[in-house]
Design a protein around this motif. Structure first.
Motif, PDB file in Angstrom:
ATOM      1  N   THR A  63      11.394 -10.435   3.831  1.00  0.00           N
ATOM      2  CA  THR A  63      11.219  -9.056   4.294  1.00  0.00           C
ATOM      3  C   THR A  63      10.666  -8.166   3.190  1.00  0.00           C
ATOM      4  N   ILE A  64      11.235  -8.263   1.998  1.00  0.00           N
ATOM      5  CA  ILE A  64      10.759  -7.450   0.881  1.00  0.00           C
ATOM      6  C   ILE A  64       9.339  -7.850   0.507  1.00  0.00           C
ATOM      7  N   GLY A  65       9.041  -9.141   0.542  1.00  0.00           N
ATOM      8  CA  GLY A  65       7.679  -9.594   0.258  1.00  0.00           C
ATOM      9  C   GLY A  65       6.672  -9.012   1.235  1.00  0.00           C
ATOM     10  N   LEU A  66       7.021  -9.004   2.521  1.00  0.00           N
ATOM     11  CA  LEU A  66       6.136  -8.415   3.530  1.00  0.00           C
ATOM     12  C   LEU A  66       5.959  -6.918   3.306  1.00  0.00           C
ATOM     13  N   ALA A  67       7.078  -6.230   3.046  1.00  0.00           N
ATOM     14  CA  ALA A  67       7.020  -4.779   2.850  1.00  0.00           C
ATOM     15  C   ALA A  67       6.127  -4.416   1.666  1.00  0.00           C
ATOM     16  N   LEU A  68       6.202  -5.192   0.581  1.00  0.00           N
ATOM     17  CA  LEU A  68       5.372  -4.912  -0.587  1.00  0.00           C
ATOM     18  C   LEU A  68       3.909  -5.265  -0.317  1.00  0.00           C
ATOM     19  N   GLY A  69       3.683  -6.352   0.391  1.00  0.00           N
ATOM     20  CA  GLY A  69       2.311  -6.743   0.701  1.00  0.00           C
ATOM     21  C   GLY A  69       1.580  -5.713   1.547  1.00  0.00           C
ATOM     22  N   LEU A  70       2.317  -4.982   2.382  1.00  0.00           N
ATOM     23  CA  LEU A  70       1.701  -3.973   3.245  1.00  0.00           C
ATOM     24  C   LEU A  70       1.207  -2.759   2.466  1.00  0.00           C
ATOM     25  N   MET A 217       4.469 -12.170   0.813  1.00  0.00           N
ATOM     26  CA  MET A 217       3.751 -11.049   0.204  1.00  0.00           C
ATOM     27  C   MET A 217       2.250 -11.311   0.172  1.00  0.00           C
ATOM     28  N   VAL A 218       1.850 -12.523  -0.178  1.00  0.00           N
ATOM     29  CA  VAL A 218       0.426 -12.858  -0.210  1.00  0.00           C
ATOM     30  C   VAL A 218      -0.175 -12.768   1.184  1.00  0.00           C
ATOM     31  N   VAL A 219       0.554 -13.224   2.192  1.00  0.00           N
ATOM     32  CA  VAL A 219       0.065 -13.151   3.570  1.00  0.00           C
ATOM     33  C   VAL A 219      -0.124 -11.696   3.999  1.00  0.00           C
ATOM     34  N   ALA A 220       0.885 -10.855   3.749  1.00  0.00           N
ATOM     35  CA  ALA A 220       0.780  -9.441   4.105  1.00  0.00           C
ATOM     36  C   ALA A 220      -0.348  -8.758   3.341  1.00  0.00           C
ATOM     37  N   MET A 221      -0.514  -9.122   2.064  1.00  0.00           N
ATOM     38  CA  MET A 221      -1.613  -8.570   1.275  1.00  0.00           C
ATOM     39  C   MET A 221      -2.963  -8.926   1.885  1.00  0.00           C
ATOM     40  N   ALA A 222      -3.096 -10.169   2.313  1.00  0.00           N
ATOM     41  CA  ALA A 222      -4.377 -10.611   2.884  1.00  0.00           C
ATOM     42  C   ALA A 222      -4.723  -9.804   4.138  1.00  0.00           C
ATOM     43  N   PHE A 223      -3.746  -9.608   5.018  1.00  0.00           N
ATOM     44  CA  PHE A 223      -3.992  -8.812   6.226  1.00  0.00           C
ATOM     45  C   PHE A 223      -4.348  -7.373   5.864  1.00  0.00           C
ATOM     46  N   THR A 224      -3.568  -6.779   4.965  1.00  0.00           N
ATOM     47  CA  THR A 224      -3.748  -5.361   4.655  1.00  0.00           C
ATOM     48  C   THR A 224      -5.052  -5.110   3.911  1.00  0.00           C
ATOM     49  N   LEU A 225      -5.391  -5.969   2.957  1.00  0.00           N
ATOM     50  CA  LEU A 225      -6.643  -5.815   2.229  1.00  0.00           C
ATOM     51  C   LEU A 225      -7.849  -5.959   3.157  1.00  0.00           C
ATOM     52  N   ALA A 226      -7.689  -6.725   4.237  1.00  0.00           N
ATOM     53  CA  ALA A 226      -8.766  -6.887   5.218  1.00  0.00           C
ATOM     54  C   ALA A 226      -8.824  -5.726   6.215  1.00  0.00           C
ATOM     55  N   ILE A 306      11.446  -9.652 -10.579  1.00  0.00           N
ATOM     56  CA  ILE A 306      10.351  -9.134  -9.775  1.00  0.00           C
ATOM     57  C   ILE A 306      10.863  -8.466  -8.498  1.00  0.00           C
ATOM     58  N   ALA A 307      11.848  -9.067  -7.832  1.00  0.00           N
ATOM     59  CA  ALA A 307      12.358  -8.484  -6.588  1.00  0.00           C
ATOM     60  C   ALA A 307      13.065  -7.158  -6.849  1.00  0.00           C
ATOM     61  N   GLU A 308      13.922  -7.122  -7.884  1.00  0.00           N
ATOM     62  CA  GLU A 308      14.703  -5.918  -8.147  1.00  0.00           C
ATOM     63  C   GLU A 308      13.813  -4.744  -8.568  1.00  0.00           C
ATOM     64  N   MET A 309      12.842  -4.994  -9.447  1.00  0.00           N
ATOM     65  CA  MET A 309      11.970  -3.916  -9.909  1.00  0.00           C
ATOM     66  C   MET A 309      11.019  -3.457  -8.805  1.00  0.00           C
ATOM     67  N   SER A 310      10.553  -4.392  -7.985  1.00  0.00           N
ATOM     68  CA  SER A 310       9.660  -4.018  -6.880  1.00  0.00           C
ATOM     69  C   SER A 310      10.411  -3.224  -5.815  1.00  0.00           C
ATOM     70  N   ILE A 311      11.656  -3.615  -5.547  1.00  0.00           N
ATOM     71  CA  ILE A 311      12.470  -2.855  -4.595  1.00  0.00           C
ATOM     72  C   ILE A 311      12.705  -1.442  -5.118  1.00  0.00           C
ATOM     73  N   THR A 312      12.999  -1.321  -6.410  1.00  0.00           N
ATOM     74  CA  THR A 312      13.198   0.001  -7.008  1.00  0.00           C
ATOM     75  C   THR A 312      11.957   0.863  -6.835  1.00  0.00           C
ATOM     76  N   ALA A 313      10.789   0.289  -7.112  1.00  0.00           N
ATOM     77  CA  ALA A 313       9.543   1.039  -6.967  1.00  0.00           C
ATOM     78  C   ALA A 313       9.282   1.416  -5.517  1.00  0.00           C
ATOM     79  N   LYS A 314       9.613   0.522  -4.595  1.00  0.00           N
ATOM     80  CA  LYS A 314       9.382   0.799  -3.176  1.00  0.00           C
ATOM     81  C   LYS A 314      10.290   1.906  -2.678  1.00  0.00           C
ATOM     82  N   VAL A 315      11.591   1.798  -2.960  1.00  0.00           N
ATOM     83  CA  VAL A 315      12.553   2.756  -2.432  1.00  0.00           C
ATOM     84  C   VAL A 315      12.354   4.145  -3.052  1.00  0.00           C
TER      85      VAL A 315
END
Length: 351
Positions: A63-70, A217-226, A306-315
């Protein structure tokens, strides 16, 4: 799944939920991760039968990977590509910081822990890839208990102190690329989850680190970048993911952890605090050469996971895409370089 195991999982989740709601009421930063982490860690060290169920942890990471990829729209992608030199400096900084941390542990603990070898302090000091560093330490005949304890305590300290520091300083809400306004679509979510599961499965088969985080995250990035916007991530799902991740971190702190060489744990704590301070200074210097806020760069270069710092940046809305790229590139560098660098310096020491 046996009934006793299921009861332990449910009891642990209820404890984590209560802690998260208490932290929400107290207005503590990242309540859905910090509350479950601290409550589960405390209960585990007090010999409570806490349990983290792997599928829930994987769902949280996915879930966090998808949220960051978006976050990675074409505009954000162009911004990140222009920061390649800063990312490279971040990698060099992480390797230097890990070397200094290991040197600190060696110099302060050699007298108190007879037989402490350099492999133990080298892999205990590495920044990132905690589970992989423990495996590498085992191959190098190091004390894996000390290595695992070092990484666990470092992650706990950074995951708790850095968000509190951000909230105290008032550094939040500076990122204009948040995706909270993207509408939730059940059909789009289903398609995204299926694609993310395939990505996670592929990385897992390839033996890559953090497949349930990196693949989605890579999958979500690919969709969003496209330019394909399938869905947004609802807040309740993001909160649940943080809770699952907090529990998975908290259960590492077993009663055995408390009895692991108190002097070693004290040295790890002091070294971690010093690394946070040094990373803050490095982030400030790096911000002078970029248009990025020091808070974003601190999260990107801090000695956390990576998960903890990315979650902090997201929230806290502190530049999640930039933080994620810094952390990912650092993770890859640590996985690829730390072991060869260890054997290289060992060869140099031989007469």
């Amino acid at each position: 799944m046996t009934s006793p195991f299921l009861l332990r999982v449910v009891a642990t989740l209820l404890l984590a939920l209560a802690a998260a709601l208490l932290c929400v009421w107290l207005r503590i930063p990242l309540p859905w991760m910090i509350g479950p982490l601290l409550a589960t860690a405390a209960a585990s060290m007090l010999r409570a039968s806490t349990t983290s169920w792997a599928p829930l942890r994987n769902i949280g990471q996915c879930t966090i990977g998808l949220a960051l990829g978006l976050y990675f729209t074409p505009q954000v992608g162009a911004l990140v590509l222009g920061l390649w030199w800063a990312v490279l400096l971040g990698i060099v900084w992480a390797l230097l910081l890990g070397w200094l941390f290991g040197l600190w542990l060696q110099r302060t603990q050699a007298r108190h822990l007879p037989g402490l070898n350099q492999a133990t302090t080298w892999f205990a000091g590495a920044i990132g890839a905690a589970s992989e560093m423990t495996l590498l330490a085992e191959r190098a005949h190091a004390r894996t208990d000390l290595v695992a304890a070092s990484h666990s305590l470092r992650l706990l300290i950074v995951a708790v102190l850095v968000p509190f520091g951000m909230q105290f300083s008032g550094w939040q809400g500076i990122d204009g690329s948040a995706t909270a306004g993207r509408a939730f679509s059940p059909g789009g979510m289903l398609l995204l989850v299926l694609a993310a599961s395939a990505g996670a499965w592929l990385l897992d088969r390839l033996g890559r680190a953090n497949p349930w985080f990196m693949g989605p995250m890579v999958v979500a990035m690919a969709f969003t970048l496209a330019g394909i916007e399938l869905t947004g991530i609802p807040g309740w799902l993001s909160n649940a993911a943080q809770l699952f991740i907090g529990v998975s971190l908290g259960v590492r702190f077993t009663p055995a952890f408390v009895h692991t060489a108190p002097r070693w744990l004290a040295a790890v704590a002091v070294g971690t605090l010093a690394m946070i301070g040094l990373s803050a200074g490095f982030a400030w210097l790096l911000s002078l050469g970029t248009d990025l806020h020091p808070a974003t760069l601190l999260l990107g270069t801090a000695p956390g996971g990576i998960a903890e710092m990315s979650i902090t940046a997201k929230v806290l809305q502190l530049g999640a895409p930039v933080v994620t790229v810094f952390q990912i590139c650092r993770l890859f560098a640590v996985l690829v370089l730390v072991d060869p660098l260890f054997h290289w310096q060992q060869r140099r020491r031989r007469p």
